[in-house]
Motif scaffolding. Structure first.
Motif, PDB file in Angstrom:
ATOM      1  N   GLU A  94     -12.257   2.880  -2.096  1.00 42.78           N
ATOM      2  CA  GLU A  94     -12.139   2.535  -0.802  1.00 42.78           C
ATOM      3  C   GLU A  94     -11.892   0.847  -0.570  1.00 42.78           C
ATOM      4  O   GLU A  94     -12.632   0.092  -1.136  1.00 42.78           O
ATOM      5  N   GLY A  95     -10.613   0.603   0.150  1.00 39.02           N
ATOM      6  CA  GLY A  95     -10.477  -0.833   0.398  1.00 39.02           C
ATOM      7  C   GLY A  95      -9.973  -1.393  -0.820  1.00 39.02           C
ATOM      8  O   GLY A  95      -9.281  -2.741  -0.504  1.00 39.02           O
TER       9      GLY A  95
ATOM     10  N   GLU B 243      -7.613  -4.142   1.058  1.00 33.10           N
ATOM     11  CA  GLU B 243      -7.347  -3.543   2.473  1.00 33.10           C
ATOM     12  C   GLU B 243      -8.193  -3.831   3.422  1.00 33.10           C
ATOM     13  O   GLU B 243      -8.010  -3.915   4.729  1.00 33.10           O
TER      14      GLU B 243
ATOM     15  N   LYS C 197       0.720  -1.182   0.030  1.00 32.85           N
ATOM     16  CA  LYS C 197      -0.032   0.162  -0.128  1.00 32.85           C
ATOM     17  C   LYS C 197       0.869   1.180  -0.147  1.00 32.85           C
ATOM     18  O   LYS C 197       0.788   2.267  -0.627  1.00 32.85           O
TER      19      LYS C 197
ATOM     20  N   GLU D  18      -9.084   5.558  -7.532  1.00 31.64           N
ATOM     21  CA  GLU D  18      -8.852   4.910  -6.211  1.00 31.64           C
ATOM     22  C   GLU D  18     -10.188   4.663  -5.776  1.00 31.64           C
ATOM     23  O   GLU D  18     -11.314   5.323  -5.637  1.00 31.64           O
TER      24      GLU D  18
END
Length: 468
Positions: free
Chosen positions: A416-417, A437, A339, A414
């Motif tokens: 989320e996660g 993530e 990440k 991008e």
């Protein structure tokens, strides 16, 4: 019998046309929860969308929007790493070096290495290339200059690596000038005396020239490893004002006069002080000689790299060091490094991502006294001819094998996660790296133009996808 119909059943349930997939997508995955470590998975097929009843999160990739060119991914080759490799039998070392630096089959294609100019803290002892027995002596003409110990370990290993990958790029970083040039006359800490700045510039010129005479071309030179950390051994405190003066008045002109094309990089320290490289770049005399800024991430946030890029968009960004502490934990280390470094650093303009360092042994030696790293875990642990692959190996493998030098980072949204980054290679192939993530398995789509493929990743798993 049912297994062969499952793909068609999935298409029917999600109203996707499964006629004649446009392309196959190569898929490599590391999933610590399933003990899957950088393994090639079944190929994925592009599917033409009609109307999806259930829309998974979609990563939209746009090759038309490109950012920085990639120089490579890799590690630091310390003296310790060279010693570990030299301790192997010739056949075992050749096999391992092929795996690390070759690109075919299951080899991981490391494309960039960082070297220490003389000793780093992962040497058996600190030294420079111009050490003098008399503590009061000086050598203004550098008559005693000698690559010395590097001829016994680092240089022979580099030549074996270059035989496998002659195109590998090399960066060099000094940890300390010769002690006689410093105000404390010690390998640890202290500052470079202004009266010796011109001599030190010639010292670095001689290093690059003598390495070239060995057939080793230094592509880039950082001025000082961690210039705000004088507590290591060896080390040096070098404030931004001195770095700017040293480059502008001494090193830049010395390179120019010697016809040296090696790139000059500044800072080479943590992301918590973007003001340091900005201060150096604001110096009108030093600026023309500087190619870019180098960063570590033991402090600060990776987004600081973009702050420096935005201040000086004509200068490049490099990520040059991050360690993993022994004994390593793939479940924790893999997602953090993917990440923040593979995805985070490249999304913030980095041309390189380098981990610290290439190899270790079971006792994590050698390291210097008074500050040497006694917990630094290499990409691989070497014990005789036995090799254990550690978390950093898999972190770098997911990019180095596929994102070849000359690739361009391209636009991807991008989600989320689902941390991700995309690249286009010189051969036109696209590469997408995705990290789950979250705490649950995630199904997602990746879309380029009118073509879409789907994949799923368990929590903490990373996938690299390659297609034409």
């Amino acid at each position: 019998m049912l297994k062969q119909y499952l793909p068609l059943l999935a298409c029917a349930l999600m109203a996707i046309s499964c006629s004649q997939p446009a392309k196959e997508v190569e898929f490599w995955m590391t999933d610590p929860s399933q003990d899957i470590k950088f393994q090639l998975q079944d190929s994925l097929a592009f599917q033409v969308e009609k109307s999806l009843e259930i829309e998974p999160p979609t990563i939209l990739i746009n090759p038309e929007n490109s950012y920085q060119e990639i120089d490579g991914f890799g590690f630091t080759l310390s003296q310790g790493s060279a010693l570990h490799l030299l301790g192997m039998s010739e056949s075992a070392r050749k096999t391992l070096l092929e795996e690390l630096f070759g690109r075919d089959g299951n080899n991981i294609g490391i494309s960039y290495l960082r070297l220490a100019v003389a000793a780093s803290d992962l040497n058996e002892y600190p030294f420079s290339y111009d050490d003098l027995e008399d503590s009061l002596a000086i050598d203004l003409e550098l008559e005693k200059f000698d690559l010395g110990p590097d001829r016994n370990d680092v240089i022979p290993i580099l030549k074996e690596i270059l035989a496998i990958n002659p195109e590998i790029k090399l960066m060099a970083s000094p940890w300390s000038p010769p002690s006689w040039m410093k105000d404390n006359k010690d390998t640890r800490g202290g500052s470079l005396l202004e009266e010796y700045e011109a001599v030190y510039a010639q010292y670095l010129v001689k290093y690059i020239q003598e390495m070239k005479a060995e057939g080793i071309v230094i592509d880039a030179l950082t001025i000082q490893n961690e210039p705000l950390h004088p507590g290591n051994n060896p080390s040096l405190l070098m404030l931004p004002e001195q770095q700017a003066r040293f480059i502008g008045l001494h090193l830049g002109p010395a390179f120019r006069e010697a016809g040296i094309k090696t790139k000059i990089l500044i800072y080479d320290h943590n992301a918590d002080r973007p003001d340091y490289p900005i201060t150096v770049l604001q110096d009108s005399i030093a600026n023309p000689f500087i190619d870019g800024s180098a960063f570590h991430l033991y402090g600060g946030e990776i987004e600081a790299l973009s702050e420096v890029h935005q201040a000086f968009p004509d200068k490049h960004i490099y990520f040059t060091e991050q360690w993993i502490g022994a004994p390593g934990n793939l479940t924790v280390d893999l997602p953090w490094h993917i990440k923040n470094l593979i995805i985070g650093a490249t999304r913030n303009w980095a041309k390189t991502v380098l981990e610290w360092n290439l190899t270790s042994n079971p006792t994590l030696t050698p390291f210097t006294d008074r500050g040497g790293c006694d917990r630094c875990l290499g990409a691989v642990t070497i014990d005789g001819d036995s090799v254990i692959r550690n978390p950093a190996y898999y972190v770098i493998a997911h990019s180095s094998k596929f994102v070849v030098p000359g690739s361009m980072r391209i636009d991807s949204n991008e989600i989320e996660g689902l941390a991700n980054v995309a690249f286009q290679r010189p051969d036109g192939n696209l590469v997408l790296i995705v990290l789950n993530e979250g705490k649950e398995q995630k199904l997602f789509s990746a879309k380029v133009g009118e073509k879409t493929f789907q994949a799923s990743l368990n929590p903490g798993a990373v996938g690299t996808f390659i297609w034409k």
